[in-house]
Motif scaffolding. Structure first.
Motif, PDB file in Angstrom:
ATOM      1  N   ALA A 133      -3.139  -6.080  11.153  1.00 60.14           N
ATOM      2  CA  ALA A 133      -2.845  -4.752  11.844  1.00 60.14           C
ATOM      3  C   ALA A 133      -2.749  -3.528  11.208  1.00 60.14           C
ATOM      4  O   ALA A 133      -2.752  -2.246  11.761  1.00 60.14           O
ATOM      5  CB  ALA A 133      -1.626  -5.136  12.814  1.00 60.14           C
ATOM      6  N   GLY A 134      -2.218  -3.523   9.756  1.00 60.78           N
ATOM      7  CA  GLY A 134      -2.130  -2.694   9.211  1.00 60.78           C
ATOM      8  C   GLY A 134      -3.329  -1.986   8.631  1.00 60.78           C
ATOM      9  O   GLY A 134      -3.172  -0.914   7.716  1.00 60.78           O
ATOM     10  N   HIS A 135      -4.367  -2.264   8.820  1.00 60.47           N
ATOM     11  CA  HIS A 135      -5.639  -1.539   8.310  1.00 60.47           C
ATOM     12  C   HIS A 135      -6.401  -0.495   9.288  1.00 60.47           C
ATOM     13  O   HIS A 135      -6.957  -1.098  10.397  1.00 60.47           O
ATOM     14  CB  HIS A 135      -6.866  -2.878   7.880  1.00 60.47           C
ATOM     15  CG  HIS A 135      -6.488  -3.945   6.870  1.00 60.47           C
ATOM     16  ND1 HIS A 135      -6.153  -3.481   5.742  1.00 60.47           N
ATOM     17  CD2 HIS A 135      -6.081  -5.138   7.156  1.00 60.47           C
ATOM     18  CE1 HIS A 135      -5.813  -4.904   5.093  1.00 60.47           C
ATOM     19  NE2 HIS A 135      -5.506  -5.602   5.906  1.00 60.47           N
ATOM     20  N   PRO A 136      -6.229   0.559   8.883  1.00 59.02           N
ATOM     21  CA  PRO A 136      -6.890   1.544   9.796  1.00 59.02           C
ATOM     22  C   PRO A 136      -8.278   1.415   9.657  1.00 59.02           C
ATOM     23  O   PRO A 136      -9.109   1.055   8.880  1.00 59.02           O
ATOM     24  CB  PRO A 136      -6.241   2.831   9.107  1.00 59.02           C
ATOM     25  CG  PRO A 136      -5.936   2.593   7.564  1.00 59.02           C
ATOM     26  CD  PRO A 136      -5.823   1.085   7.683  1.00 59.02           C
ATOM     27  N   PRO A 137      -8.817   2.302  10.684  1.00 57.04           N
ATOM     28  CA  PRO A 137     -10.474   2.426  10.772  1.00 57.04           C
ATOM     29  C   PRO A 137     -11.059   3.051   9.282  1.00 57.04           C
ATOM     30  O   PRO A 137     -12.194   2.453   8.883  1.00 57.04           O
ATOM     31  CB  PRO A 137     -10.869   3.477  11.879  1.00 57.04           C
ATOM     32  CG  PRO A 137      -9.488   2.973  12.552  1.00 57.04           C
ATOM     33  CD  PRO A 137      -8.524   2.741  11.835  1.00 57.04           C
ATOM     34  N   ALA A 138     -10.382   3.530   8.700  1.00 58.77           N
ATOM     35  CA  ALA A 138     -11.024   4.381   7.557  1.00 58.77           C
ATOM     36  C   ALA A 138     -11.121   3.414   6.464  1.00 58.77           C
ATOM     37  O   ALA A 138     -12.184   3.201   5.696  1.00 58.77           O
ATOM     38  CB  ALA A 138     -10.207   5.700   7.041  1.00 58.77           C
ATOM     39  N   HIS A 139     -10.243   2.559   6.300  1.00 62.22           N
ATOM     40  CA  HIS A 139     -10.090   1.208   5.311  1.00 62.22           C
ATOM     41  C   HIS A 139     -11.440   0.395   5.690  1.00 62.22           C
ATOM     42  O   HIS A 139     -11.962  -0.317   4.732  1.00 62.22           O
ATOM     43  CB  HIS A 139      -8.832   0.625   5.322  1.00 62.22           C
ATOM     44  CG  HIS A 139      -8.542  -0.563   4.156  1.00 62.22           C
ATOM     45  ND1 HIS A 139      -8.871  -0.361   3.018  1.00 62.22           N
ATOM     46  CD2 HIS A 139      -8.419  -1.988   4.539  1.00 62.22           C
ATOM     47  CE1 HIS A 139      -8.850  -1.667   2.357  1.00 62.22           C
ATOM     48  NE2 HIS A 139      -8.499  -2.459   3.402  1.00 62.22           N
ATOM     49  N   LEU A 140     -11.346   0.067   6.982  1.00 62.97           N
ATOM     50  CA  LEU A 140     -12.463  -0.940   7.254  1.00 62.97           C
ATOM     51  C   LEU A 140     -13.869  -0.469   7.189  1.00 62.97           C
ATOM     52  O   LEU A 140     -14.881  -0.877   6.522  1.00 62.97           O
ATOM     53  CB  LEU A 140     -12.351  -1.183   8.949  1.00 62.97           C
ATOM     54  CG  LEU A 140     -11.080  -1.783   9.400  1.00 62.97           C
ATOM     55  CD1 LEU A 140     -11.300  -2.330  10.865  1.00 62.97           C
ATOM     56  CD2 LEU A 140     -10.746  -3.224   8.720  1.00 62.97           C
ATOM     57  N   LEU A 141     -14.088   0.994   7.136  1.00 60.92           N
ATOM     58  CA  LEU A 141     -15.169   1.642   6.907  1.00 60.92           C
ATOM     59  C   LEU A 141     -15.674   1.550   5.362  1.00 60.92           C
ATOM     60  O   LEU A 141     -16.785   1.208   4.756  1.00 60.92           O
ATOM     61  CB  LEU A 141     -15.367   2.919   7.555  1.00 60.92           C
ATOM     62  CG  LEU A 141     -16.756   3.837   7.076  1.00 60.92           C
ATOM     63  CD1 LEU A 141     -17.962   3.032   7.964  1.00 60.92           C
ATOM     64  CD2 LEU A 141     -16.403   5.224   7.776  1.00 60.92           C
ATOM     65  N   ALA A 142     -14.353   1.684   4.356  1.00 57.57           N
ATOM     66  CA  ALA A 142     -14.736   1.478   3.111  1.00 57.57           C
ATOM     67  C   ALA A 142     -14.963   0.184   2.607  1.00 57.57           C
ATOM     68  O   ALA A 142     -16.087   0.296   1.961  1.00 57.57           O
ATOM     69  CB  ALA A 142     -13.491   2.014   2.433  1.00 57.57           C
ATOM     70  N   VAL A 143     -14.458  -0.971   3.203  1.00 58.01           N
ATOM     71  CA  VAL A 143     -14.683  -2.111   2.990  1.00 58.01           C
ATOM     72  C   VAL A 143     -16.249  -2.404   3.347  1.00 58.01           C
ATOM     73  O   VAL A 143     -16.917  -2.986   2.698  1.00 58.01           O
ATOM     74  CB  VAL A 143     -13.736  -3.075   3.589  1.00 58.01           C
ATOM     75  CG1 VAL A 143     -14.225  -4.619   3.478  1.00 58.01           C
ATOM     76  CG2 VAL A 143     -12.538  -3.164   3.046  1.00 58.01           C
ATOM     77  N   GLU A 144     -16.563  -1.837   4.633  1.00 62.14           N
ATOM     78  CA  GLU A 144     -18.044  -2.234   4.910  1.00 62.14           C
ATOM     79  C   GLU A 144     -18.876  -1.622   4.100  1.00 62.14           C
ATOM     80  O   GLU A 144     -20.061  -2.242   3.694  1.00 62.14           O
ATOM     81  CB  GLU A 144     -17.886  -1.501   6.641  1.00 62.14           C
ATOM     82  CG  GLU A 144     -19.169  -1.398   7.188  1.00 62.14           C
ATOM     83  CD  GLU A 144     -19.455  -0.776   8.460  1.00 62.14           C
ATOM     84  OE1 GLU A 144     -20.082  -0.105   8.648  1.00 62.14           O
ATOM     85  OE2 GLU A 144     -18.489  -1.130   9.240  1.00 62.14           O
TER      86      GLU A 144
END
Length: 411
Positions: free
Chosen positions: A366-377
Motif C-alpha cells: 500500500a505504500g507505493h505511490p503511482p510515481a514509484h510504480l511508473l519508475a519500476v515500470e
C-alpha cells in the motif's frame, strides 16, 4: 427402504457418498451431492468420538467403503442375511430357507456356521460385518516387512526426495533385485496411512512434519474439470474461446493481467504485460476490489489504439467481477484462464516474478505511490531481453505505435 434397527434410509446416502469419494470427489462435494451436511460427510470419512458429560465414551470408526459398496449378486447381501435370521427364528429348515432365497443349501449352511456369534444365535448385522471384514483381506506393506527397503526409503524421504525420485533410484540401484523396488504410489500410501512412521521432521527441515514437498499428511481428493463451476456467471469467455493458442505471439495487442498481492491480502498492484513485446504496465490500486481494478484498468488502457488493445487474459480472481462493464467500456473481450492453470498466462507469471524484486512477498504494497510504480515500470521496459533479440520492450512497443500496420512488428 424399510426402517428398522440398522436399516435407515441414510444407508443409501452413505453408499452413494462412498462411491463419489472413490471417484475422486471431495468430502464437501460428495456430501452436497447426496444431501447431507459437511460435518456428516467428514464423520463418515474420518470417524468421530462420542462424548457424554464431557468424557469420551466411545469411538465411531470411519465408514468402511467395503461395507457400503455394491457387491456382486453372487454374495449374500445384508437384506438376505436379515431374511435368513427371520426365517430361522420362525423355525424353518436351512433347505427351506435356501429355496425361498433361491440359493444353494450349502450357501445358507456355510453362512450360518461361519457367522454365528458365540455359537448361540445368528445375528444378521454382526454376520454382515464379519463378512465385510473378511472381504478386506488386509496385508502388510512391503515397507513394513522388508527392513532394508523400509530403512532406505525412510532415509531418502528424510533427505526430501520425492516418491518418484526414490522409485527411480531403487530401480537403478537394485536392477536384479525385484524385492527392493517400489512404485511411487506405494510410497505415497505408506506416508498417508494413519500413524505412518515416515511422518517425522527431517534434520534440515525440522519445521516440516511431512516428508513430501506439499507438506500433506493425507491424500487430497482430485477435482475433475467438469465438476468445477465457473467463478463468474455468463457471459464469461474462457481462454478456449480465444482465437489463438497460448504459444502464438504473432499478433500484437493481446495483454495478460493479474494482481501481485501483499501480506494478509490487504494490498495489491495490478500488472499487465503485452504478449508480443513484453511491455509492462502497472496499476495503482487503493483497494484490491473489483471497483478499484475496473477504474484503474480503464484509465490506464483506454489511451491505446485498437491495434495495440485487442484482448486481455486474466485469471478467475474475484477482482474481475466487473469484467462485463470493463469489456463494454474498452470494447475488447476479456478471457479467463482455467483454474489452477498459470501456464495459460505464462508471460504475466514471468513478469510477476521479475516484479517481486521490487515488491517482495510478505510485505504491504500500500505504500507505493503511482510515481514509484511508473519508475519500476520504466526500468523493466528499458531492460534488454534475450527473447526479444536483446532489444527493449519499450523500443519495440514504440515501433508498433509508429507503424502503419500495428499488428505487424517491424524488426
Amino acid at each position: 427402504m424399510k426402517k428398522g434397527p440398522g436399516r435407515r434410509p441414510q444407508s443409501a446416502k452413505r453408499q452413494r457418498f462412498m462411491e463419489l469419494r472413490a471417484r475422486g470427489w471431495s468430502i464437501v462435494a460428495a456430501a452436497r451431492e447426496v444431501g447431507v451436511s459437511r460435518s456428516t460427510g467428514k464423520n463418515w470419512h474420518r470417524g468421530y468420538t462420542v462424548y457424554r458429560n464431557g468424557t469420551a465414551v466411545g469411538i465411531v470408526p470411519a465408514l468402511d467403503r467395503l461395507a457400503v459398496r455394491e457387491i456382486s449378486s453372487r454374495f449374500l447381501s445384508q437384506e438376505e442375511r436379515i431374511e435368513i435370521a427371520d426365517l430361522r427364528q420362525s423355525g424353518l429348515s436351512l433347505r427351506t430357507i435356501a429355496a425361498r432365497l433361491n440359493r444353494s443349501p450349502s450357501t445358507i449352511s456355510r453362512e450360518v456356521r461361519r457367522n454365528t456369534v458365540d455359537g448361540r444365535s445368528y445375528r444378521p448385522f454382526d454376520a454382515h460385518r464379519l463378512a465385510t471384514a473378511r472381504r478386506a483381506r488386509p496385508h502388510r506393506r512391503r515397507l513394513d516387512t522388508h527392513d532394508q527397503l523400509g530403512s532406505l526409503v525412510a532415509e531418502l524421504l528424510s533427505r526430501r526426495w520425492s516418491p518418484q525420485q526414490i522409485s527411480r533410484h531403487l530401480r537403478q540401484r537394485f536392477p536384479d533385485d525385484p524385492t527392493m523396488r517400489l512404485c511411487h504410489e506405494s510410497i505415497y500410501q505408506a506416508v498417508y496411512q494413519p500413524g505412518s512412521r515416515f511422518l517425522r521432521p527431517s534434520p534440515l527441515a525440522p519445521h516440516r512434519r511431512s516428508p513430501l514437498r506439499t507438506g500433506r499428511d493425507h491424500r487430497r481428493a482430485h477435482q475433475r474439470p467438469q465438476q468445477r463451476r465457473p467463478r463468474f456467471a455468463p457471459p464469461m469467455l474462457t481462454i478456449h474461446d480465444r482465437t489463438f493458442p497460448p504459444e502464438d505471439r504473432s499478433e500484437a495487442g493481446h495483454w495478460e493481467g493479474d494482481l501481485i498481492v501483499g501480506n494478509h491480502h490487504g494490498s495489491a498492484i495490478g500488472t499487465l504485460v503485452e504478449r508480443q513485446t513484453r511491455m509492462v504496465r502497472l496499476l495503482h490500486l487503493p483497494r484490491s476490489d473489483a471497483d478499484s481494478l475496473h477504474t484503474a484498468l480503464v484509465a490506464r488502457m483506454q489511451d491505446l489504439p485498437p491495434g495495440l488493445l485487442r484482448s486481455i487474459t486474466w485469471d478467475q480472481g474475484t477482482e474481475m467481477a466487473r469484467h462485463v462493464t470493463t469489456t463494454a467500456v474498452l470494447g475488447i473481450p476479456i478471457y479467463f484462464c482455467d483454474t489452477r492453470s498459470p501456464w495459460q498466462r505464462g508471460t504475466n507469471e514471468n513478469t510477476n516474478g521479475l516484479l517481486r524484486d521490487y515488491f517482495p512477498k510478505g510485505v504491504s504494497l500500500a505504500g507505493h505511490p503511482p510515481a514509484h510504480l511508473l519508475a519500476v515500470e520504466n526500468e523493466l521496459n528499458t531492460r534488454p531481453r534475450i527473447v526479444l533479440g536483446d532489444r527493449c520492450p519499450a523500443d519495440l512497443f514504440t515501433d508498433l505505435l509508429a507503424s502503419q500496420n500495428q499488428s505487424v512488428l517491424r524488426r
